[in-house]
Design a protein around this motif. Structure first.
Motif: not given
Lengths: 885, 103
Positions: A31, A34-35, A39, A55, A58-59, A61-62, A65, B22-25, B27-28, B34-35, B38-39, B68-69, B71
């Motif tokens: 994930e 890919a992101e 980007r 960004r 942030g991996a 803290p993820h 978690w 998509y994840g980053f989008d 976030m935007d 960002s952390g 995903y949780p 990419r994944r 959702y």
């Protein structure tokens, strides 16, 4: 730039992925990668790459978690049980590792307890960071720390807004006459000004301390210390408010201080009694209010919200105005404020820090050895790890479990280490005499235990990290083959062990160099030319009562007393003087002087130290008489004033000519006196071994009969055996005049030698530990290597190699590692030498002899360590080793 | 009975309902750190309020990057969002009343 940022982002994600348990890891990485890739491909600007990195962070803290979500407590328990089981099956290994770590952790904890007590713990007063020591300072000498004078203290107190009270005190002694509570004894006492207790901020435990109105006129009231109250007065409450006889008067006890109250800066026995002191009363009427009698001890408390620099600035202004108003005494003098703790312990900071670094090395060495042991074990467990991996254990799981083993060992080592620390702390406190301030506060308290816990955790981490990662990388297919070890991993581990041993040797070299330097420094201090013969000397202190002996009665008393002492069996010589070398508690002062025919110097200037020796002093001390004569029995008040100068005074004041026959003026505040110089004697070092002699003059005691006169007695044998006889003699002479205290000169000097001896002792102890650990380390690596290479060696023997060839191979390996280690160590020692300079005396931090000696000792140790394995290697029997093919 | 979602999950769900997949989008759009995005996505997926799939492999391969994944919101997700809206309205009403009554 942009690409580098993107790469960095991916690396951050890869690092974070470490934390993620393996089932989740693939998806996690996919994930994020890919992101990031998307980007990165849709924008070419660097600033967007920064955003990507932001960004990507942030991996972490993820990942944390996910880790938390997937955490299973029972897995940890399972790993723990497994770790314990695998350790229990190898008791010898556990004992070896535990002891090794215990030595490292214990030494660290013990030293930390000393550092904590001396440097870290706040002083035992409320808000101690607001307490400052007050000194006068000679501005033209670049700023000194001189004792304050009464007149100046009174002015600072009156004028300062930034200081919430300025206190001064003077430590002396008081005789308590024999009564219902005990025999006649002398105790250290202090005369304290009105601000003393408020500045320190401690109230009486029982009763009260002096109120401002009470101090005026110096009434006969006193405050006891807790220790004196318990020891002599049995902790009896009724003592407060009652009268006790000191010398010739009754004094009323008005209070008792709490347990553990300390007068700042007393090294020689805690003050037991406090008397009020009114500086105005004592010095207000004197010319210039005694502004140049610089002998007090001063301390002050900063007002709330005031910083040290604010106060210093204000005091600078006040000092300047005093210098302008009273140039005769204050010209060129300033004030310096030093935080109280620094003033008390500042000069031990460098030494203690160095020792902390050294003991840290010892712990690293211990960890290195344990790592080595664990790595060896890892090789034996290749198959076990391979099986577990094949059955589905993730790498992290194995790593975690191996780490747990290391932590269990570290915990055991920590427990044993704390016990060892407790033992060695007792030894340390006994071995380190006066000279290290606050040593009495050393204790195994919660802070020390916490430190030991932290050290154990760190040790577990450091010792476990290499084996944990190394031990978990067994390639399953290779390891599951029956033909034994996975060769490539084992070779890598051996190389790792060799590198580790190389570092151990380097660290040992550094410590050996440090030890050698400190030992040499201590030796230089010990053997410095003191100017007198300190062997077999006893120091007897008397403080005559002013009422009985004032007005000149001291001279006949001491003359008689000295005669009696000289008549005692075992006494070779005796004499007394004020200003005895190495004697902290004594009166020492200097006065301005000038030669006859010269003008009086302004502003006080450099003074000359004034001592008052009796007849026989120079002889008893073996101070050489260089010119003229010494003290004569006829020198008394009826004769013209004479004095004897020391070498430094002669050389500096009368360069190139003889001072004998010259005349000298000395300014005593209310009058000036002129003296005939009648002799020159050798210099003596007064303030300890390291401070060179200063200008001094000796005025015969008969002409200036001071009441307190320390006496030195030279004994034929052990000086301490003379003490009872001398005490008896004193009491026979005057039953109300006991001896104040008796010490040997060695004891007095011990205070000055204390710190150097302490440093040298500890550094050598640490170097010894390091050497031992490094030796064990080398032995382990070389022995293992020989064991591994038995087939190869057997082959060589079969092909005709002789014993010495085999030995050379084995030793060569060991020496190669050692040589590199020694080189690295010497380099490190040279790099660190700059920090050692200030702690050394008389020897350079880059002393080549020491470096060479350290290197040689180490190479010799390597030789010894390799001897057994080498011998075993030469005994290899090819018929045995080549049998199994 | 859906229990009430946390703020992060709500915002993420809102973004996904709006089509941001998509994840980053996400976030935007949500402005969340960002952390925590995903949780939140993980929790939503576990509760069945969103589902995810990898995007078409051919597209990714053409651009030479991993797929990419993506959702998207599920039916129960839409329900949850609606329920959150109802609760928010109720809250707004009672708050307005409280403010008016307290003058």
């Amino acid at each position: 730039m942009r690409r580098a940022l993107v790469r960095l982002s991916r690396r951050v994600v890869a690092l974070a992925a470490w934390l993620v348990p393996s089932p989740e890891r693939r998806r996690f990485r996919q994930e994020w990668d890919a992101e990031i890739a998307h980007r990165a491909s849709t924008s070419a600007r660097s600033i967007d790459a920064v955003a990507i990195l932001y960004r990507a962070v942030g991996a972490v803290p993820h990942a944390l978690w996910v880790f938390k979500e997937e955490w299973r407590w029972d897995m940890l328990a399972q790993d723990f049980r497994y770790a314990v089981r695998s350790l229990v099956s190898r008791p010898l290994f556990v004992i070896a590792a535990t002891l090794t770590l215990a030595v490292g952790i214990g030494a660290n904890a013990a030293l930390f307890s000393v550092i904590d007590a001396v440097l870290l713990k706040p002083l035992p007063y409320p808000e101690p960071e607001r307490l400052v020591s007050v000194f006068e300072s000679r501005l033209d000498l670049g700023g000194t720390r001189d004792a304050p004078a009464p007149g100046n203290v009174m002015d600072w107190r009156r004028e300062s807004q930034t200081l919430e009270g300025v206190a001064a005190w003077w430590v002396e002694s008081t005789t308590l006459l024999g009564d219902d509570y005990g025999d006649t004894e002398e105790v250290p006492s202090a005369r304290v000004t009105v601000d003393f207790f408020p500045v320190l901020g401690v109230d009486a435990l029982i009763g009260r301390t002096f109120s401002p109105e009470e101090v005026v006129g110096e009434p006969r009231i006193a405050v006891l210390s807790y220790e004196l109250w318990q020891r002599r007065f049995g902790g009896d409450d009724a003592v407060v408010g009652s009268d006790v006889r000191f010398k010739n008067a009754s004094w009323r006890i008005i209070g008792v201080m709490p347990r553990g109250f300390r007068t700042p800066g007393t090294l020689e026995g805690e003050v037991q009694l406090f008397k009020p002191w009114d500086l105005e009363h004592g010095y207000g009427e004197m010319p210039d209010r005694a502004r140049d009698w610089r002998f007090l001890r001063g301390a002050a408390r900063l007002a709330p919200g005031v910083s040290l620099s604010d106060a210093q600035a204000e005091l600078d202004v006040i000092a300047a105005s005093l210098a302008a108003a009273h140039p005769k005494t204050n010209l060129g003098w300033g004030v310096v404020l030093v935080p109280l703790r620094d003033a008390l312990v500042g000069n031990t900071r460098v030494a203690l820090t160095l020792l902390l670094v050294a003991v840290g090395f010892v712990l690293l060495l211990a960890c290195a050895n344990v790592t080595s042991l664990l790595l060896v074990r890892a090789s034996g467990r290749n198959r076990e790890m391979a099986v577990r991996t094949a059955l589905g254990a993730s790498r992290m799981r194995l790593v975690r479990q191996l780490f747990l083993e290391a932590f269990v060992l570290a915990a055991l080592g920590g427990i044993v280490g704390v016990a060892l620390a407790r033992l060695s702390m007792e030894v340390l406190v006994r071995v380190a005499p006066a000279g290290i301030p606050r040593l009495e506060e050393v204790a195994l308290d919660s802070r020390v235990v916490l430190f030991a816990v932290l050290a154990s955790v760190a040790a577990g981490l450091v010792a476990g990290i290499a084996p944990a990662f190394q031990g978990s990388t067994a390639m399953p297919s290779e390891a599951l083959k029956s033909a034994g070890a996975a060769v490539s991993t084992d070779r890598r581990r051996q190389r790792l062990r060799a590198i580790i041993v190389g570092f151990e040797i380097a660290a040992a070299v550094v410590l050996l160099v440090g030890s050698g330097l400190f030992l040499q420094s201590f030796y230089r201090v010990l053997t410095v030319e003191l100017g007198f013969d300190a062997d077999k000397l006893l120091v007897v202190r008397m403080r005559l009562d002013a009422a009985t002996y004032g007005g000149g009665g001291a001279h006949p008393y001491y003359t008689r007393f000295l005669e009696e002492i000289r008549a005692l069996p075992g006494v070779v010589a005796a004499g007394g003087t004020t200003g005895l070398p190495m004697d902290e508690l004594d009166i020492d002062f200097d006065r301005p002087f000038w030669r006859e025919g010269e003008p009086r110097p302004d502003g006080g200037g450099v003074g000359v130290q004034i001592r008052m020796p009796s007849v026989g002093y120079f002889e008893a001390m073996h101070i050489p008489l260089l010119e003229g004569r010494g003290v004569d029995i006829r020198d008394d008040r009826t004769k013209p004033r004479v004095l004897i100068v020391n070498e430094t005074m002669a050389r500096q004041t009368w360069p190139g000519e003889s001072p004998v026959g010259q005349r000298l003026f000395i300014d005593y505040q209310n009058y000036e006196a002129v003296y005939d110089v009648v002799g020159v004697v050798g210099d003596t070092r007064f303030y300890g071994h390291k401070k060179a002699a200063r200008r001094a003059v000796y005025i015969p005691h008969g002409q200036n009969p001071y009441l307190p006169l320390p006496i030195v007695v030279r004994a034929a044998g052990d000086p301490a055996t003379l003490a009872p006889a001398i005490r008896r003699t004193a009491l026979e002479l005057d039953p109300a005049q006991p001896v104040h205290s008796i010490r040997t000169m060695d004891e007095l000097m011990g205070g000055y030698l204390g710190q150097d001896r302490f440093q040298a002792f500890l550094m050598t102890a640490f170097a010894g530990m390091a050497l031992l650990l490094a030796t064990i380390g080398i032995y382990g690596v070389v022995a293992f290597s020989v064991a591994q290479r038995r087939r190869e060696l057997g082959l060589r023997v079969a092909l005709g190699a002789e014993s010495k060839d085999i030995a050379r191979i084995v030793l060569g390996g060991g020496f190669r590692i050692a040589a590199i280690g020694v080189l690295v160590g010497l380099t490190a020692a040279l790099v660190m030498s700059r920090y050692l300079e200030s702690a050394l005396f008389g020897v350079s931090a880059t002393d080549p002899t020491t470096l060479i000696a350290a290197a040689s000792i180490l190479m010799a140790t390597v030789l010894v360590a390799c001897y057994l394995p080498a011998r075993r290697a030469t005994k290899v029997d090819p018929t045995q080793t080549l049998r199994y093919e | 009975m859906t229990k009430s979602l946390g703020t992060a999950q709500l915002r993420v769900l809102e973004a996904i309902a709006g089509g941001t997949g998509y994840g980053f989008d996400v976030m935007d759009q949500t402005g969340l750190p960002s952390g925590s995005v995903y949780p939140a996505l993980s929790k939503l997926e576990k509760s069945g309020l969103v589902r995810s799939r990898l995007e078409a492999v051919t597209l990714a391969r053409r651009e030479k990057r991993p797929p990419r994944r993506y959702y998207e919101i599920t039916a129960s997700g839409r329900e949850a969002l609606a329920g959150a809206l109802v609760r928010a309205r109720d809250l707004a009403r009672s708050l307005a009343r409280a403010v008016k009554e307290s003058g």
